[in-house]
Design a protein around this motif. Sequence first.
Motif, PDB file in Angstrom:
ATOM      1  N   LEU A   4      45.402  24.344   3.420  1.00 46.45           N
ATOM      2  CA  LEU A   4      44.190  23.648   2.988  1.00 46.45           C
ATOM      3  C   LEU A   4      44.544  22.495   2.056  1.00 46.45           C
ATOM      4  CD1 LEU A   4      41.915  26.774   2.504  1.00 46.45           C
ATOM      5  CD2 LEU A   4      41.980  25.201   4.440  1.00 46.45           C
ATOM      6  N   ASP A   5      45.327  21.570   2.585  1.00 46.88           N
ATOM      7  CA  ASP A   5      45.731  20.376   1.850  1.00 46.88           C
ATOM      8  C   ASP A   5      44.768  19.240   2.177  1.00 46.88           C
ATOM      9  OD1 ASP A   5      48.019  21.627   0.771  1.00 46.88           O
ATOM     10  OD2 ASP A   5      49.142  21.230   2.627  1.00 46.88           O
ATOM     11  N   PRO A   6      44.672  18.216   1.316  1.00 43.78           N
ATOM     12  CA  PRO A   6      43.801  17.075   1.604  1.00 43.78           C
ATOM     13  C   PRO A   6      44.095  16.483   2.984  1.00 43.78           C
ATOM     14  CG  PRO A   6      44.582  16.946  -0.647  1.00 43.78           C
ATOM     15  CD  PRO A   6      45.330  18.082   0.007  1.00 43.78           C
ATOM     16  N   GLY A   7      43.027  16.259   3.749  1.00 42.14           N
ATOM     17  CA  GLY A   7      43.143  15.706   5.094  1.00 42.14           C
ATOM     18  C   GLY A   7      43.163  16.763   6.185  1.00 42.14           C
ATOM     19  N   ALA A   8      43.403  18.022   5.829  1.00 41.71           N
ATOM     20  CA  ALA A   8      43.458  19.099   6.825  1.00 41.71           C
ATOM     21  C   ALA A   8      42.059  19.385   7.368  1.00 41.71           C
ATOM     22  CB  ALA A   8      44.039  20.364   6.205  1.00 41.71           C
ATOM     23  N   VAL A   9      42.014  19.797   8.632  1.00 42.06           N
ATOM     24  CA  VAL A   9      40.769  20.220   9.256  1.00 42.06           C
ATOM     25  C   VAL A   9      40.883  21.716   9.482  1.00 42.06           C
ATOM     26  CG1 VAL A   9      39.298  20.015  11.294  1.00 42.06           C
ATOM     27  CG2 VAL A   9      40.415  17.977  10.359  1.00 42.06           C
ATOM     28  N   ALA A  10      39.861  22.450   9.057  1.00 41.80           N
ATOM     29  CA  ALA A  10      39.892  23.907   9.161  1.00 41.80           C
ATOM     30  C   ALA A  10      38.517  24.428   9.542  1.00 41.80           C
ATOM     31  CB  ALA A  10      40.335  24.517   7.831  1.00 41.80           C
ATOM     32  N   ASN A  56      29.911  29.542  11.702  1.00 40.86           N
ATOM     33  CA  ASN A  56      31.248  28.966  11.545  1.00 40.86           C
ATOM     34  C   ASN A  56      31.147  27.459  11.700  1.00 40.86           C
ATOM     35  OD1 ASN A  56      32.763  31.319  11.085  1.00 40.86           O
ATOM     36  ND2 ASN A  56      32.690  31.811  13.253  1.00 40.86           N
ATOM     37  N   VAL A  57      31.828  26.735  10.820  1.00 42.73           N
ATOM     38  CA  VAL A  57      31.803  25.271  10.854  1.00 42.73           C
ATOM     39  C   VAL A  57      33.216  24.732  10.684  1.00 42.73           C
ATOM     40  CG1 VAL A  57      29.438  25.018   9.978  1.00 42.73           C
ATOM     41  CG2 VAL A  57      31.324  25.125   8.368  1.00 42.73           C
ATOM     42  N   ASP A  58      33.449  23.566  11.259  1.00 37.66           N
ATOM     43  CA  ASP A  58      34.703  22.857  11.039  1.00 37.66           C
ATOM     44  C   ASP A  58      34.486  21.894   9.875  1.00 37.66           C
ATOM     45  OD1 ASP A  58      36.021  24.095  13.140  1.00 37.66           O
ATOM     46  OD2 ASP A  58      35.380  22.586  14.593  1.00 37.66           O
ATOM     47  N   VAL A  59      35.458  21.835   8.984  1.00 38.65           N
ATOM     48  CA  VAL A  59      35.367  20.966   7.811  1.00 38.65           C
ATOM     49  C   VAL A  59      36.687  20.234   7.607  1.00 38.65           C
ATOM     50  CG1 VAL A  59      33.651  22.380   6.606  1.00 38.65           C
ATOM     51  CG2 VAL A  59      36.074  22.806   6.229  1.00 38.65           C
ATOM     52  N   LYS A  60      36.597  19.129   6.895  1.00 40.24           N
ATOM     53  CA  LYS A  60      37.800  18.387   6.495  1.00 40.24           C
ATOM     54  C   LYS A  60      37.981  18.598   4.995  1.00 40.24           C
ATOM     55  CE  LYS A  60      39.968  13.857   6.584  1.00 40.24           C
ATOM     56  NZ  LYS A  60      39.839  12.468   7.042  1.00 40.24           N
ATOM     57  N   VAL A  61      39.204  18.881   4.589  1.00 39.16           N
ATOM     58  CA  VAL A  61      39.500  19.062   3.168  1.00 39.16           C
ATOM     59  C   VAL A  61      39.655  17.681   2.535  1.00 39.16           C
ATOM     60  CG1 VAL A  61      41.102  20.035   1.488  1.00 39.16           C
ATOM     61  CG2 VAL A  61      40.657  21.263   3.635  1.00 39.16           C
ATOM     62  N   LEU A  62      38.793  17.382   1.559  1.00 39.74           N
ATOM     63  CA  LEU A  62      38.860  16.101   0.858  1.00 39.74           C
ATOM     64  C   LEU A  62      39.852  16.163  -0.295  1.00 39.74           C
ATOM     65  CD1 LEU A  62      35.054  15.218   0.704  1.00 39.74           C
ATOM     66  CD2 LEU A  62      36.761  14.445   2.368  1.00 39.74           C
ATOM     67  N   GLY A  63      39.996  17.341  -0.862  1.00 37.75           N
ATOM     68  CA  GLY A  63      40.905  17.512  -1.988  1.00 37.75           C
ATOM     69  C   GLY A  63      40.464  18.695  -2.822  1.00 37.75           C
ATOM     70  N   ARG A  64      40.960  18.717  -4.035  1.00 33.54           N
ATOM     71  CA  ARG A  64      40.593  19.763  -4.985  1.00 33.54           C
ATOM     72  C   ARG A  64      40.120  19.103  -6.271  1.00 33.54           C
ATOM     73  NH1 ARG A  64      42.488  24.967  -3.603  1.00 33.54           N
ATOM     74  NH2 ARG A  64      43.860  24.921  -1.796  1.00 33.54           N
ATOM     75  N   GLU A  66      39.330  19.233 -10.553  1.00 37.66           N
ATOM     76  CA  GLU A  66      40.224  19.489 -11.686  1.00 37.66           C
ATOM     77  C   GLU A  66      40.439  20.983 -11.941  1.00 37.66           C
ATOM     78  OE1 GLU A  66      36.036  19.274 -12.957  1.00 37.66           O
ATOM     79  OE2 GLU A  66      37.305  17.848 -11.906  1.00 37.66           O
ATOM     80  N   ARG A  67      39.562  21.818 -11.395  1.00 42.61           N
ATOM     81  CA  ARG A  67      39.707  23.265 -11.569  1.00 42.61           C
ATOM     82  C   ARG A  67      40.335  23.932 -10.340  1.00 42.61           C
ATOM     83  NH1 ARG A  67      33.895  24.834 -13.834  1.00 42.61           N
ATOM     84  NH2 ARG A  67      34.561  26.895 -13.191  1.00 42.61           N
ATOM     85  N   GLY A  68      40.796  23.119  -9.372  1.00 39.39           N
ATOM     86  CA  GLY A  68      41.474  23.653  -8.201  1.00 39.39           C
ATOM     87  C   GLY A  68      40.558  24.079  -7.073  1.00 39.39           C
ATOM     88  N   ARG A  69      39.256  23.825  -7.200  1.00 41.73           N
ATOM     89  CA  ARG A  69      38.310  24.203  -6.153  1.00 41.73           C
ATOM     90  C   ARG A  69      38.347  23.191  -5.010  1.00 41.73           C
ATOM     91  NH1 ARG A  69      33.279  24.733 -10.158  1.00 41.73           N
ATOM     92  NH2 ARG A  69      34.001  22.602 -10.408  1.00 41.73           N
ATOM     93  N   LEU A  70      38.157  23.672  -3.789  1.00 41.68           N
ATOM     94  CA  LEU A  70      38.213  22.817  -2.605  1.00 41.68           C
ATOM     95  C   LEU A  70      36.942  21.985  -2.451  1.00 41.68           C
ATOM     96  CD1 LEU A  70      39.695  25.347  -0.047  1.00 41.68           C
ATOM     97  CD2 LEU A  70      40.761  23.209  -0.781  1.00 41.68           C
ATOM     98  N   ASP A  71      37.120  20.675  -2.263  1.00 45.42           N
ATOM     99  CA  ASP A  71      36.027  19.764  -1.911  1.00 45.42           C
ATOM    100  C   ASP A  71      36.123  19.547  -0.410  1.00 45.42           C
ATOM    101  OD1 ASP A  71      35.073  19.378  -4.527  1.00 45.42           O
ATOM    102  OD2 ASP A  71      36.539  17.793  -4.892  1.00 45.42           O
ATOM    103  N   LEU A  72      35.029  19.821   0.308  1.00 46.29           N
ATOM    104  CA  LEU A  72      35.047  19.782   1.766  1.00 46.29           C
ATOM    105  C   LEU A  72      34.004  18.819   2.312  1.00 46.29           C
ATOM    106  CD1 LEU A  72      35.082  23.672   2.188  1.00 46.29           C
ATOM    107  CD2 LEU A  72      37.069  22.146   2.199  1.00 46.29           C
ATOM    108  N   SER A  73      34.174  18.425   3.584  1.00 43.49           N
ATOM    109  CA  SER A  73      33.223  17.532   4.235  1.00 43.49           C
ATOM    110  C   SER A  73      33.032  17.931   5.689  1.00 43.49           C
ATOM    111  CB  SER A  73      33.719  16.089   4.174  1.00 43.49           C
ATOM    112  OG  SER A  73      32.846  15.240   4.898  1.00 43.49           O
ATOM    113  N   ILE A  74      31.798  17.967   6.111  1.00 44.67           N
ATOM    114  CA  ILE A  74      31.466  18.095   7.535  1.00 44.67           C
ATOM    115  C   ILE A  74      31.275  16.683   8.090  1.00 44.67           C
ATOM    116  CG2 ILE A  74      29.695  18.871   9.171  1.00 44.67           C
ATOM    117  CD1 ILE A  74      29.227  21.285   7.286  1.00 44.67           C
ATOM    118  N   LYS A  75      30.694  15.805   7.277  1.00 44.15           N
ATOM    119  CA  LYS A  75      30.385  14.425   7.671  1.00 44.15           C
ATOM    120  C   LYS A  75      31.627  13.672   8.155  1.00 44.15           C
ATOM    121  CE  LYS A  75      29.536  11.310   4.353  1.00 44.15           C
ATOM    122  NZ  LYS A  75      28.800  10.531   3.340  1.00 44.15           N
TER     123      LYS A  75
END
Length: 129
Positions: A4-10, A56-64, A66-75
Amino acid sequence: MVQLDPGAVASGRVTRVTDFGAFIQFENGETGLVHISQIAHSFVRNIHDHVREGENVDVKVLGRDERGRLDLSIKELLEEPEEIPRPRAIGRQSPQFEAKLRSFMRDAKERTTGGGGGKKGPATSKRKK
């Protein structure tokens, strides 16, 4: 297992939907947030029109954050429309409001320019109390 690194699709499961976004849980147990602004290219008035708990949805990992939480995007995984639909325009204000606004702006200009610049005699505009 997907990194789950930035740019990954999961793919993940929607575990909770709130007014501000949807929480997605992945196979490895990690959870991330798709903010409401990252749901669709158009204005999202009601997030429940786009995602439901348990799906179930596909998302792109935008990053994390400052607290290490995943920021995600469907858009980010959706094709961008040629013209992004805009929210409906606000209707015209009442004539009384427009008149008060013009008066306020005129008075403000006179105060900041020292009397309106170029007018002869004292300022004629009086404020009502």
